[in-house]
Design a protein around this motif. Structure first.
Motif, PDB file in Angstrom:
ATOM      1  N   MET A  70       0.833  -1.194   0.000  1.00  0.00           N
ATOM      2  CA  MET A  70       0.000   0.000   0.000  1.00  0.00           C
ATOM      3  C   MET A  70       0.868   1.244   0.000  1.00  0.00           C
ATOM      4  SD  MET A  70      -2.849  -1.037   2.828  1.00  0.00           S
ATOM      5  CE  MET A  70      -1.677  -1.044   4.152  1.00  0.00           C
ATOM      6  N   CYS A  71       0.423   2.256  -0.713  1.00  0.00           N
ATOM      7  CA  CYS A  71       1.076   3.555  -0.624  1.00  0.00           C
ATOM      8  C   CYS A  71       0.852   4.069   0.791  1.00  0.00           C
ATOM      9  CB  CYS A  71       0.476   4.533  -1.626  1.00  0.00           C
ATOM     10  SG  CYS A  71       0.689   4.047  -3.322  1.00  0.00           S
ATOM     11  N   SER A  72       1.873   4.582   1.391  1.00  0.00           N
ATOM     12  CA  SER A  72       1.743   5.218   2.701  1.00  0.00           C
ATOM     13  C   SER A  72       1.099   4.287   3.728  1.00  0.00           C
ATOM     14  CB  SER A  72       0.917   6.497   2.595  1.00  0.00           C
ATOM     15  OG  SER A  72       1.224   7.197   1.442  1.00  0.00           O
ATOM     16  N   SER A  73       1.562   3.066   3.823  1.00  0.00           N
ATOM     17  CA  SER A  73       0.873   2.065   4.626  1.00  0.00           C
ATOM     18  C   SER A  73       0.730   2.448   6.096  1.00  0.00           C
ATOM     19  CB  SER A  73       1.569   0.716   4.506  1.00  0.00           C
ATOM     20  OG  SER A  73       2.897   0.796   4.945  1.00  0.00           O
ATOM     21  N   VAL A  74       1.700   3.117   6.683  1.00  0.00           N
ATOM     22  CA  VAL A  74       1.574   3.498   8.090  1.00  0.00           C
ATOM     23  C   VAL A  74       0.450   4.512   8.249  1.00  0.00           C
ATOM     24  CG1 VAL A  74       2.736   4.587  10.046  1.00  0.00           C
ATOM     25  CG2 VAL A  74       3.981   3.008   8.592  1.00  0.00           C
ATOM     26  N   VAL A  75       0.399   5.496   7.367  1.00  0.00           N
ATOM     27  CA  VAL A  75      -0.677   6.485   7.422  1.00  0.00           C
ATOM     28  C   VAL A  75      -2.015   5.802   7.181  1.00  0.00           C
ATOM     29  CG1 VAL A  75      -1.637   8.540   6.321  1.00  0.00           C
ATOM     30  CG2 VAL A  75       0.794   8.415   6.775  1.00  0.00           C
ATOM     31  N   TRP A  77      -2.828   2.716   7.837  1.00  0.00           N
ATOM     32  CA  TRP A  77      -3.158   1.957   9.047  1.00  0.00           C
ATOM     33  C   TRP A  77      -3.705   2.904  10.120  1.00  0.00           C
ATOM     34  CZ3 TRP A  77      -0.868   2.158  13.964  1.00  0.00           C
ATOM     35  CH2 TRP A  77      -1.262   1.140  14.838  1.00  0.00           C
ATOM     36  N   LYS A  78      -3.040   4.041  10.309  1.00  0.00           N
ATOM     37  CA  LYS A  78      -3.490   4.997  11.320  1.00  0.00           C
ATOM     38  C   LYS A  78      -4.862   5.568  10.970  1.00  0.00           C
ATOM     39  CE  LYS A  78       1.080   6.331  12.948  1.00  0.00           C
ATOM     40  NZ  LYS A  78       2.072   7.410  13.065  1.00  0.00           N
ATOM     41  N   LEU A  79      -5.091   5.868   9.698  1.00  0.00           N
ATOM     42  CA  LEU A  79      -6.394   6.399   9.297  1.00  0.00           C
ATOM     43  C   LEU A  79      -7.506   5.365   9.500  1.00  0.00           C
ATOM     44  CD1 LEU A  79      -5.582   8.536   6.123  1.00  0.00           C
ATOM     45  CD2 LEU A  79      -6.306   9.354   8.378  1.00  0.00           C
ATOM     46  N   GLY A  80      -7.146   4.106   9.559  1.00  0.00           N
ATOM     47  CA  GLY A  80      -8.119   3.064   9.867  1.00  0.00           C
ATOM     48  C   GLY A  80      -8.727   3.237  11.257  1.00  0.00           C
ATOM     49  N   TYR A  81      -8.014   3.938  12.122  1.00  0.00           N
ATOM     50  CA  TYR A  81      -8.495   4.207  13.479  1.00  0.00           C
ATOM     51  C   TYR A  81      -9.018   5.639  13.625  1.00  0.00           C
ATOM     52  CZ  TYR A  81      -6.288  -0.167  14.738  1.00  0.00           C
ATOM     53  OH  TYR A  81      -5.950  -1.495  14.810  1.00  0.00           O
ATOM     54  N   ALA A  82      -9.048   6.378  12.544  1.00  0.00           N
ATOM     55  CA  ALA A  82      -9.413   7.796  12.614  1.00  0.00           C
ATOM     56  C   ALA A  82     -10.841   8.015  13.101  1.00  0.00           C
ATOM     57  CB  ALA A  82      -9.208   8.465  11.258  1.00  0.00           C
ATOM     58  N   GLN A  83     -11.777   7.222  12.604  1.00  0.00           N
ATOM     59  CA  GLN A  83     -13.173   7.431  13.005  1.00  0.00           C
ATOM     60  C   GLN A  83     -13.349   7.177  14.498  1.00  0.00           C
ATOM     61  OE1 GLN A  83     -15.606   8.790  10.882  1.00  0.00           O
ATOM     62  NE2 GLN A  83     -16.455   9.136  12.920  1.00  0.00           N
ATOM     63  N   TYR A 107      -1.913  12.798   2.346  1.00  0.00           N
ATOM     64  CA  TYR A 107      -0.776  11.898   2.142  1.00  0.00           C
ATOM     65  C   TYR A 107      -1.262  10.532   1.677  1.00  0.00           C
ATOM     66  CZ  TYR A 107       3.897   9.996   2.916  1.00  0.00           C
ATOM     67  OH  TYR A 107       5.129   9.424   2.748  1.00  0.00           O
ATOM     68  N   TRP A 108      -2.365  10.066   2.238  1.00  0.00           N
ATOM     69  CA  TRP A 108      -2.926   8.785   1.823  1.00  0.00           C
ATOM     70  C   TRP A 108      -3.550   8.875   0.431  1.00  0.00           C
ATOM     71  CZ3 TRP A 108      -8.216   8.171   0.913  1.00  0.00           C
ATOM     72  CH2 TRP A 108      -8.589   6.874   0.533  1.00  0.00           C
ATOM     73  N   PHE A 109      -4.327   9.930   0.194  1.00  0.00           N
ATOM     74  CA  PHE A 109      -5.098  10.057  -1.040  1.00  0.00           C
ATOM     75  C   PHE A 109      -4.199  10.282  -2.251  1.00  0.00           C
ATOM     76  CE2 PHE A 109      -7.604  12.593  -4.097  1.00  0.00           C
ATOM     77  CZ  PHE A 109      -8.595  11.664  -4.364  1.00  0.00           C
ATOM     78  N   ASP A 110      -3.266  11.223  -2.138  1.00  0.00           N
ATOM     79  CA  ASP A 110      -2.321  11.514  -3.226  1.00  0.00           C
ATOM     80  C   ASP A 110      -1.124  12.219  -2.616  1.00  0.00           C
ATOM     81  OD1 ASP A 110      -0.893  12.147  -5.493  1.00  0.00           O
ATOM     82  OD2 ASP A 110      -2.501  13.280  -6.457  1.00  0.00           O
ATOM     83  N   LYS A 111      -0.171  11.437  -2.134  1.00  0.00           N
ATOM     84  CA  LYS A 111       0.945  12.018  -1.399  1.00  0.00           C
ATOM     85  C   LYS A 111       1.803  12.942  -2.246  1.00  0.00           C
ATOM     86  CE  LYS A 111       3.816   7.885  -1.573  1.00  0.00           C
ATOM     87  NZ  LYS A 111       4.433   6.869  -0.743  1.00  0.00           N
ATOM     88  N   SER A 112       1.736  12.820  -3.577  1.00  0.00           N
ATOM     89  CA  SER A 112       2.556  13.697  -4.423  1.00  0.00           C
ATOM     90  C   SER A 112       2.176  15.166  -4.240  1.00  0.00           C
ATOM     91  CB  SER A 112       2.457  13.292  -5.895  1.00  0.00           C
ATOM     92  OG  SER A 112       1.151  13.521  -6.390  1.00  0.00           O
ATOM     93  N   VAL A 113       0.909  15.446  -3.956  1.00  0.00           N
ATOM     94  CA  VAL A 113       0.473  16.836  -3.741  1.00  0.00           C
ATOM     95  C   VAL A 113       1.183  17.416  -2.516  1.00  0.00           C
ATOM     96  CG1 VAL A 113      -1.504  18.309  -3.164  1.00  0.00           C
ATOM     97  CG2 VAL A 113      -1.755  16.495  -4.871  1.00  0.00           C
ATOM     98  N   LEU A 114       1.170  16.679  -1.414  1.00  0.00           N
ATOM     99  CA  LEU A 114       1.821  17.146  -0.190  1.00  0.00           C
ATOM    100  C   LEU A 114       3.341  17.181  -0.366  1.00  0.00           C
ATOM    101  CD1 LEU A 114       1.598  18.077   2.722  1.00  0.00           C
ATOM    102  CD2 LEU A 114       1.500  15.669   3.424  1.00  0.00           C
ATOM    103  N   ILE A 115       3.900  16.167  -0.967  1.00  0.00           N
ATOM    104  CA  ILE A 115       5.352  16.123  -1.177  1.00  0.00           C
ATOM    105  C   ILE A 115       5.810  17.280  -2.054  1.00  0.00           C
ATOM    106  CG2 ILE A 115       7.187  14.809  -2.331  1.00  0.00           C
ATOM    107  CD1 ILE A 115       5.903  12.278  -1.116  1.00  0.00           C
TER     108      ILE A 115
END
Length: 194
Positions: A70-75, A77-83, A107-115
């Protein structure tokens, strides 16, 4: 028939495949990889490994098993607990994941924008080309994903030796670029959300 000449990437993959196959034949079809621990807690592997080969070769190497790439797998995983975090925090009640954690979501949706936004702020009159800039920012963001601090200080490790923190190690070539990274509001917001 005339043999087809392999392109450089194909030749590299062929050589890697032959090395992996030869090593696995001598170890009952297992290919051992030597762990290389990073300063910020992530485990990498030294030498030829599942982490640094082409995806098609990786699929052949792994065989009949699942691969999570997965792209940005740590983020992610963390967003999985966001709700659950939103539901438990009175200040966040009524917000969506996207509005409560906008930097992580981006970062999860399209990290190139943030980068790209971070690169534009950090690299001013730099000698790094675009690819090197992206690699540095990705490396720094990965360190932050795994808990690196927004600091440039040294610390003493378990052996009592001075050691640079992850971000200082990544930006060791240019302190002003490192400082611009550390002070950039989007980076600070990203860390705050983490």
């Amino acid at each position: 028939k005339k043999a087809r000449k392999l392109s450089s990437p194909d030749r590299t993959a062929y050589v890697q495949a032959m090395r992996i196959s030869a090593a696995a034949k001598h170890k009952d079809k297992l290919y051992y990889q030597k762990k290389k621990l990073s300063l910020f807690g992530r485990t990498y592997y030294e030498g030829l490994s599942v982490q640094n080969i082409r995806k098609d070769l990786r699929a052949a190497m792994l065989g009949n098993c699942f691969e999570y790439d997965m792209c940005s797998s740590v983020v992610t995983w963390k967003l999985g607990y966001a709700q659950a975090c939103i539901d438990a925090n009175k200040k966040l009640k009524g917000k969506s994941i996207q509005t409560a954690f906008p930097m992580c979501y981006q970062y999860w949706f399209d990290k190139s924008v943030l980068i790209n936004a971070i690169k534009a702020h950090v690299f001013i009159n730099t000698h790094y080309d675009d690819e090197a800039q992206t690699a540095l920012i990705k490396s720094a963001m990965t360190a932050l994903n795994f808990g690196a601090r927004l600091s440039s200080f040294e610390f003493k490790n378990e052996q009592g030796e001075k050691q640079k923190v992850a971000i200082a190690e990544i930006f060791k070539g240019n302190e002003s670029e490192r400082d611009r990274f550390l002070k950039f509001p989007d980076v600070k917001a990203f860390v705050s959300e983490q």
